[in-house]
Design an enzyme around this catalytic site. Structure first.
Site: not given
Ligand SMILES: C=C(OP(=O)(O)O)C(=O)O
Ligand SMILES: [Mg+2]
Length: 426
Positions: A287, A314, A243, A390, A206, A156, A366-369, A339, A164-165, A43
């Site tokens: 978020e 984000d 999120d 995250k 995730e 996701h 934050s990580h990524r998906s 990120k 999404q989360e 995303s």
């Molecule tokens: C971690 C996320 O997803 P993506 O890495 O797909 O952007 C997010 O949207 O915060």
């Molecule tokens: Mg996000």
């Protein structure tokens, strides 16, 4: 011993979705060798730095990264070799100049970030310091509060949930290890509850469950049920964070909750929905509750809920100092998601965090998906001291690797390790 950079070499590896990404190796004259791997989002914000993909349909459906690998090996390496790895900002600036575009579109943000992170790691190894201590200095010993994604929807997961989360934060835990245990226990309890209710317990990208719930509300309710069944008090011991990643369901000026069949909503209706949810559920952070270009909506939401709620941008900011400055001026949120690969270098990511600190804003690392087993993120979160991370759920190794690294760091820091509720007392 000479610590200058002797070699820079990239290769194509696979991420947690089975898509190609880069791993970069940086070697020093004194024999030290470090590597770093680059994550990838699904995303993605439209203003993110360019993730260079080959586009050749004969390899990985066009998703190969051999061009980016080649850029590291043929264009970046000759410029970086011979330099001192402790000069992170200088090396990152050099790569930006070599790229010469505003969005890293020539060399690729994936190529630049891989080198940037591997250089930081080589410098830390050379200094004989753990990465968090090298990047953060002796004053950073705060472990981040997990914002753990345990129920997935949106882009996701193939299910009926638009947002999404759905995440949990163990606000009442005394230390990181205890907080991680709270979350893992709730995750396992949630699995049993979903099974009993006849839902599937498949997981999304995730690692959160991805059941076909009847509504987005049901996601909050089933998680609250799991928190209580696991023996915790919702709101005090464990709170909720969301999120929605609303850019992914924003179509022609409206928010289309099509996966759940809950219809279309205007910005005002979305803000009203969050206001109602914050009253109904113990939600401490939202978020991307609105789409990346809905700046007026973000301002409205922050004016209305900003005193009660962490409002995180984000896609809105894409870790880019340019957009974060605008957000601060317009009071568009009170926190930023960070990120590394959205902006594409360690130095620019730290610059984005500096802006948050100056504005008194929170930031969440934050990580990524799409992730790899690289644990750079865990050290980076401790080094930056923001107190929130995250990094997904506890059933996928690429996410658990970060949690396990944080457990190691907490153990290593011992008595001085700090773990705090980022929102004050609950
Ligand atoms: C971690 C996320 O997803 P993506 O890495 O797909 O952007 C997010 O949207 O915060
Ligand atoms: Mg996000």
């Amino acid at each position: 011993m000479n610590r200058s950079i002797r070699s820079v070499k990239a290769m194509e590896i696979l991420d947690s979705r089975g898509n190609p990404t880069l791993r970069v190796f940086v070697g020093l004259e004194n024999g030290i060798m470090a590597s770093a791997s680059v994550p990838s989002g699904a995303s993605t914000g439209e203003n993110e730095a360019v993730e260079l993909r080959d586009g050749d349909p004969r390899r990985y459906g066009g998703k190969g990264v051999l061009q980016a690998v080649n850029h590291v090996n043929m264009l970046i390496a000759p410029e970086v070799i011979g330099r001192d790895p402790i000069c992170q900002a200088e090396i990152d600036r050099l790569m930006l100049e070599l790229d010469g575009t505003p969005n890293k579109g020539r060399l690729g943000a994936n190529a630049i970030l891989g080198v940037s992170q591997a250089v930081a790691r080589a410098a830390a190894l050379n200094a004989n310091l753990p990465l968090y201590a090298y990047l953060g200095g002796p004053g950073e010993f705060r472990l981040p509060m997990p914002m753990m994604n345990i129920l997935n929807g949106g882009k996701h997961a193939d299910n009926s949930v638009d947002f999404q989360e759905f995440m949990i934060m163990p606000l009442g835990a005394a230390c990181f290890a205890e907080g991680l245990r709270y979350c893992a226990e709730v995750f396992h309890t949630l699995k049993n509850i979903l099974k009993k209710k006849g839902y599937n317990t498949n997981v999304g990208d995730e690692g959160g469950f991805a059941p076909n719930l009847k509504s987005n509300e049901e996601a909050c309710e089933v998680i609250l049920e799991a928190i209580e069944a696991a023996g915790y008090r919702p709101g005090q011991d464990i709170a909720l964070a969301l999120d929605p990643a609303a850019s992914s369901f924003f179509e022609a000026g409206t928010y289309n909750l099509s996966k759940s069949g809950q219809g279309k909503k205007s910005t005002d209706e979305m803000v009203a929905l969050y206001e109602e949810w914050v009253r109904r559920y113990p939600i401490v952070s939202v978020e991307d509750g609105l789409a990346e270009n809905d700046w007026p909506g973000f301002e409205k939401k922050t004016a209305l809920l900003g005193d009660r709620l962490q409002i995180v941008g984000d896609d809105l900011y894409v870790t880019n100092p340019h957009y974060i400055r605008r957000g601060i001026a317009e009071k568009a949120s009170n926190a930023v998601l960070i990120k590394l690969n959205q902006i594409g270098s360690v130095t620019e990511t730290i610059e984005a965090i500096q802006l948050c600190r100056q504005a008194g804003w929170a930031f969440v690392i934050s990580h990524r998906s799409g992730e790899t087993e690289d644990t750079f993120l865990a050290d980076f979160a401790v080094a930056m001291g923001g107190g929130q991370i995250k990094t997904g759920s506890v059933c996928r190794s690429e996410r658990i690797a970060k949690y396990n690294r944080l457990l190691e760091i907490e153990a290593e820091l011992g008595q001085v390790a700090l773990f705090q509720n980022p929102f004050g007392k609950q």
